[in-house]
Write an enzyme that holds these catalytic residues in place. Structure first.
Site, PDB file in Angstrom:
ATOM      1  N   ASP A 228     -13.995  -3.972  -1.787  1.00 60.00           N
ATOM      2  CA  ASP A 228     -13.751  -3.653  -0.379  1.00 60.00           C
ATOM      3  C   ASP A 228     -15.086  -3.615   0.371  1.00 60.00           C
ATOM      4  O   ASP A 228     -15.724  -2.559   0.465  1.00 60.00           O
ATOM      5  CB  ASP A 228     -13.058  -2.296  -0.240  1.00 60.00           C
ATOM      6  CG  ASP A 228     -11.713  -2.232  -0.941  1.00 60.00           C
ATOM      7  OD1 ASP A 228     -11.120  -3.301  -1.176  1.00 60.00           O
ATOM      8  OD2 ASP A 228     -11.258  -1.111  -1.242  1.00 60.00           O
TER       9      ASP A 228
ATOM     10  N   ASP B 225       0.870  -1.176   0.000  1.00 62.32           N
ATOM     11  CA  ASP B 225       0.000   0.000   0.000  1.00 62.32           C
ATOM     12  C   ASP B 225       0.906   1.225   0.000  1.00 62.32           C
ATOM     13  O   ASP B 225       1.715   1.401   0.919  1.00 62.32           O
ATOM     14  CB  ASP B 225      -0.898   0.023   1.236  1.00 62.32           C
ATOM     15  CG  ASP B 225      -1.941  -1.075   1.221  1.00 62.32           C
ATOM     16  OD1 ASP B 225      -2.220  -1.615   0.139  1.00 62.32           O
ATOM     17  OD2 ASP B 225      -2.473  -1.413   2.300  1.00 62.32           O
TER      18      ASP B 225
END
Length: 285
Positions: free
Chosen positions: A130, A11
């Site tokens: 998500d 990330d």
């Protein structure tokens, strides 16, 4: 049984690898190129690179970081974050990635997934989903009247049947925006549109190191035929094993346990293999 894949995830925010909890409270984990090289040496099967604030900040992904990373690694590289056009995909593929991961843009314009798959081939189009558990009593789907009925969140039992029903609401823009889309229905839809793979990141489990959301993972792997990569919540090799077996995932993605040297990729693979799940051992280039 096909060999299962172990995939570290980077990330990235402002050119640095970061990790948070439930998509918040980000902390620095190092230089992406350096970390990618380390994972290459450890024998990772693939690498996922997510520019986690590109969509929220409405800016382009950091192509120079992608280029520098692709120059250092020879395993398959998936890149996501801020992808909005076919030109974005073309530029990323030219920069050296093998697959692109789409999230916010897929929800905004589902036909974009279809167009991307037709232009570049479904094998390189990944959709990141998500989901977050939201109390059904809040009726979050009602806030999204444009969502077709077949994709709308439905009432689902809470964990272990305890508590009131919940919705598995897909979120976008780095987990900041609910959509009213049901996670399972949306997974089936992106498969229909031509996506070749799904990366499923539980917002509730992300960064907790308490284990993947096996319930949502298994529901989605049963609903689609394309590979599903389980993501969010890995804290031990046992958690990855559970995602690959009880969860039915084709691959397990993890960040914290690898970034902070809690476990190596090789240790994790051996744990999984010793319990009867086939894995690959890759020789570094």
């Amino acid at each position: 049984m096909l060999a299962k894949r172990i995939i570290p995830c980077l990330d990235v925010h402002a050119g640095r690898v970061v990790k948070g909890v439930n998509f918040l409270n980000l902390r620095d984990a190092g230089d992406p190129v350096e970390i990618a090289g380390r994972y290459e040496m450890q024998g990772a099967d693939e690498l996922v690179f997510l520019d986690i604030t590109a969509s929220h900040e409405e800016r382009d992904i950091i192509l120079d970081v992608v280029e520098r990373t692709s120059e250092q690694v020879f395993m398959p590289l998936t890149v996501g974050g801020g992808i909005r056009t076919l030109d974005d995909i073309r530029n990323l593929l030219k920069a050296g990635c093998d697959k692109v991961s789409i999230n916010s843009a897929a929800v905004t314009d589902p036909e974009f997934v279809k167009a991307a798959a037709q232009r570049f081939g479904g094998q390189c189009i990944v959709v990141n989903i998500d989901p977050k558990r939201v109390p059904a009593a809040e009726n979050p789907a009602a806030k999204h009247p444009d969502v077709p009925d077949r994709l709308r969140c439905i009432d689902r039992p809470n964990r272990d049947g305890a508590g009131p029903p919940v919705h598995w609401d897909v979120h976008v823009r780095g987990g900041r925006q609910p959509t009213g889309l049901d996670a399972v229905a949306w997974a089936k839809e992106v498969e229909r549109l031509g996506a070749g793979e799904i990366v499923l990141t539980s917002m509730d489990a992300d960064g907790t190191e308490a284990g993947y959301d096996i319930e949502i993972t298994s529901a989605i792997t049963r609903a689609v035929r394309i590979p599903v990569v389980a993501s969010g919540g890995a804290g031990s090799p046992e958690h990855l094993y559970e995602a690959l077996t009880a969860g039915g995932a084709s691959a397990a993605l993890a960040a914290s346990i690898f970034h902070y040297d809690k476990y190596t990729i090789e240790e994790t693979k051996r744990y999984i293999e010793e319990r009867g799940v086939p894995v690959r051992y890759n020789s570094p280039a």
